[in-house]
Write a protein that holds these residues in place. Structure first.
Motif, short mmCIF file in Angstrom:
data_model
loop_
_atom_site.label_atom_id
_atom_site.label_comp_id
_atom_site.label_asym_id
_atom_site.label_seq_id
_atom_site.Cartn_x
_atom_site.Cartn_y
_atom_site.Cartn_z
N GLY A 18 0.81 -1.23 0.00
CA GLY A 18 0.00 0.00 0.00
C GLY A 18 0.84 1.27 0.00
O GLY A 18 0.32 2.36 -0.22
N SER A 19 2.13 1.14 0.25
CA SER A 19 3.03 2.31 0.23
C SER A 19 3.56 2.61 -1.16
O SER A 19 4.22 3.63 -1.37
N GLY A 20 3.29 1.73 -2.12
CA GLY A 20 3.81 1.92 -3.47
C GLY A 20 3.02 2.98 -4.23
O GLY A 20 2.04 3.54 -3.72
N THR A 21 3.44 3.23 -5.44
CA THR A 21 2.84 4.30 -6.24
C THR A 21 1.36 3.98 -6.54
O THR A 21 0.48 4.81 -6.30
N VAL A 22 1.10 2.80 -7.05
CA VAL A 22 -0.28 2.39 -7.31
C VAL A 22 -0.98 2.06 -6.00
O VAL A 22 -2.14 2.42 -5.78
N ARG A 42 7.11 -1.64 3.40
CA ARG A 42 8.42 -2.14 3.86
C ARG A 42 9.34 -0.97 4.19
O ARG A 42 9.58 -0.68 5.33
N GLN A 43 9.76 -0.24 3.17
CA GLN A 43 10.64 0.90 3.44
C GLN A 43 9.88 2.22 3.51
O GLN A 43 10.42 3.22 3.97
N GLY A 44 8.65 2.22 3.03
CA GLY A 44 7.89 3.47 2.92
C GLY A 44 7.14 3.85 4.18
O GLY A 44 5.93 4.15 4.14
N ASP A 64 8.32 -7.70 5.35
CA ASP A 64 9.16 -8.00 4.19
C ASP A 64 8.53 -9.18 3.44
O ASP A 64 8.55 -10.32 3.92
N LEU A 65 7.97 -8.90 2.28
CA LEU A 65 7.24 -9.92 1.53
C LEU A 65 8.17 -10.88 0.79
O LEU A 65 7.70 -11.79 0.10
N ALA A 66 9.48 -10.70 0.94
CA ALA A 66 10.41 -11.67 0.35
C ALA A 66 10.25 -13.02 1.04
O ALA A 66 10.64 -14.05 0.49
N PRO A 159 13.22 -11.69 -15.30
CA PRO A 159 12.58 -12.11 -14.04
C PRO A 159 11.24 -11.39 -13.80
O PRO A 159 10.26 -12.01 -13.38
N TYR A 160 11.23 -10.09 -14.09
CA TYR A 160 10.00 -9.32 -13.89
C TYR A 160 8.89 -9.86 -14.81
O TYR A 160 7.77 -10.13 -14.35
N ALA A 161 9.21 -10.06 -16.11
CA ALA A 161 8.20 -10.53 -17.06
C ALA A 161 7.68 -11.91 -16.66
O ALA A 161 6.47 -12.18 -16.72
N1 LIG Z 1 4.17 1.72 -12.55
C1 LIG Z 1 4.13 1.14 -13.72
O1 LIG Z 1 4.49 1.71 -14.78
C2 LIG Z 1 3.62 -0.28 -13.84
C3 LIG Z 1 3.52 -0.85 -15.10
C4 LIG Z 1 3.07 -2.15 -15.23
C5 LIG Z 1 2.73 -2.87 -14.10
N2 LIG Z 1 2.83 -2.29 -12.87
C6 LIG Z 1 2.51 -3.11 -11.71
O2 LIG Z 1 1.68 -2.39 -10.82
C7 LIG Z 1 1.95 -2.83 -9.47
C8 LIG Z 1 2.25 -1.62 -8.59
O3 LIG Z 1 3.48 -1.03 -9.06
P1 LIG Z 1 4.00 0.39 -8.56
O4 LIG Z 1 4.28 1.20 -9.75
O5 LIG Z 1 3.07 0.92 -7.51
O6 LIG Z 1 5.40 -0.03 -7.86
P2 LIG Z 1 6.25 0.77 -6.79
O7 LIG Z 1 5.87 2.19 -6.75
O8 LIG Z 1 7.67 0.42 -7.07
O9 LIG Z 1 5.82 0.13 -5.37
C9 LIG Z 1 6.31 -1.13 -4.99
C10 LIG Z 1 5.64 -1.57 -3.71
O10 LIG Z 1 6.13 -2.88 -3.39
C11 LIG Z 1 6.60 -2.87 -2.05
N3 LIG Z 1 7.71 -3.82 -1.89
C12 LIG Z 1 8.77 -4.00 -2.71
N4 LIG Z 1 9.57 -4.98 -2.23
C13 LIG Z 1 8.99 -5.39 -1.08
C14 LIG Z 1 9.33 -6.37 -0.09
N5 LIG Z 1 10.43 -7.14 -0.16
N6 LIG Z 1 8.50 -6.54 0.97
C15 LIG Z 1 7.40 -5.77 1.09
N7 LIG Z 1 7.01 -4.84 0.20
C16 LIG Z 1 7.81 -4.66 -0.87
C17 LIG Z 1 7.08 -1.44 -1.80
O11 LIG Z 1 7.12 -1.18 -0.41
P3 LIG Z 1 8.03 0.00 0.22
O12 LIG Z 1 8.10 1.11 -0.79
O13 LIG Z 1 7.31 0.38 1.46
O14 LIG Z 1 9.37 -0.60 0.48
C18 LIG Z 1 5.95 -0.68 -2.52
O15 LIG Z 1 4.83 -0.61 -1.67
C19 LIG Z 1 3.13 -3.80 -9.56
O16 LIG Z 1 2.67 -5.12 -9.57
C20 LIG Z 1 3.75 -3.46 -10.91
O17 LIG Z 1 4.44 -4.56 -11.48
C21 LIG Z 1 3.27 -1.02 -12.70
#
Ligand SMILES: NC(=O)c1ccc[n+]([C@@H]2O[C@H](COP(=O)([O-])OP(=O)(O)OC[C@H]3O[C@@H](n4cnc5c(N)ncnc54)[C@H](OP(=O)(O)O)[C@@H]3O)[C@@H](O)[C@H]2O)c1
Length: 249
Positions: A18-22, A42-44, A64-66, A159-161
């Protein structure tokens, strides 16, 4: 309790990442719709504190979701905190097999990091969804996040794909067993958005994307969050599907 009274109860939503961009846009959207939301970060920490300050019905947990067992446990803790679950969204992502995160082309892929990408992106989603299933006491929705990288032959980090394709498989394979409990499972596959996980995309690939995208622009985070919120709160009959949000790539 009457059916009407039950319908008026606030929806309970668990969001991993929930701390991520989306993720943070989704948490805000759900909270504005009156839902009670419990999410992980995690870090946010600062973003988490800001969200819980702005939206009183929202709580956060660091994990940590790892470690998929930690993911399952965190999901269970958050569901108990909410007194049940109506929606689960997995927005967490590890986009790169290397540190610091970068667009890891074929030669740069780190094999240990490959496993780490799958753990955060896929195994944690499965572990959390399975752990939440008993908490869906009145049906509901699971929303997973894939990417065009997982369904089209675009140039992308392997890996991502692979993890994003696996998530499409996860949505399909969970749809039947979760359907038996009235829970829909779907995957949103965004193209390139204006912010977030695509931050490591090389500029030439961003230009390439714009050239081939029918709408000739990157996607907005809010556009994806709005669809995720609809799937979380309103969807009643769509399940096992991948919804591609790429502006017509
Ligand atoms: N943005 C794009 O252009 C795009 C395009 C295609 C698909 N998507 C998909 O949309 C979804 C959301 O992406 P986003 O852009 O919001 O990504 P993002 O801004 O990079 O956010 C990543 C999130 O994952 C969390 N995270 C990463 N590693 C973690 C770990 N080891 N343990 C716990 N939490 C962890 C981060 O937590 P902290 O920050 O708190 O550490 C953060 O909340 C993803 O599935 C992505 O693949 C995004």
């Amino acid at each position: 309790m009457t059916a009407g009274a039950a319908a008026e109860q606030p929806r309970r939503c668990v969001v991993l990442g929930g701390s991520g961009t989306v993720g943070r846009a989704l948490v805000a959207e759900l909270a504005r719709a009156g839902a009670h939301v419990a999410f992980t970060y995690r870090q946010g920490r600062e973003i988490a504190e800001e969200l819980t300050r702005v939206f009183p019905g929202v709580t956060a947990l660091e994990v940590d979701l790892a470690d998929p067992r930690a993911a399952a446990e965190a999901a269970d803790v958050l569901a108990r905190r909410l007194g049940g679950v109506d929606a689960f969204a997995h927005c967490a992502v590890r986009a790169s097999s290397i540190e610091p995160p970068a667009f890891d082309a074929l030669e740069e892929v780190c094999l240990d990091g490959f496993a780490g990408v799958l753990a955060v992106n896929v195994t944690s989603a499965f572990a959390a969804a399975r752990s939440l299933l008993p908490h869906f006491d009145r049906g509901g929705n699971v929303v997973l996040f894939g990417s065009v990288d997982g369904i089209k032959p675009v140039r992308s980090p392997v890996p991502y794909a692979v993890s994003k394709a696996a998530l499409a498989g996860l949505a399909i394979s969970l749809a039947k067993p979760f359907g038996q409990r009235g829970v829909r499972v779907n995957l949103i596959a965004p193209g390139v958005l204006e912010a977030g996980a695509s931050r490591t995309l090389p500029d030439d690939l961003r230009r390439e994307y714009l050239k081939h995208c029918g709408l000739r622009r990157l996607g907005k985070v809010e556009e994806v969050a709005a669809l995720a919120a609809w799937l979380s709160l309103e969807n009643t009959y769509v399940t096992g599907q991948t919804l591609v949000v790429d502006g017509g790539l």
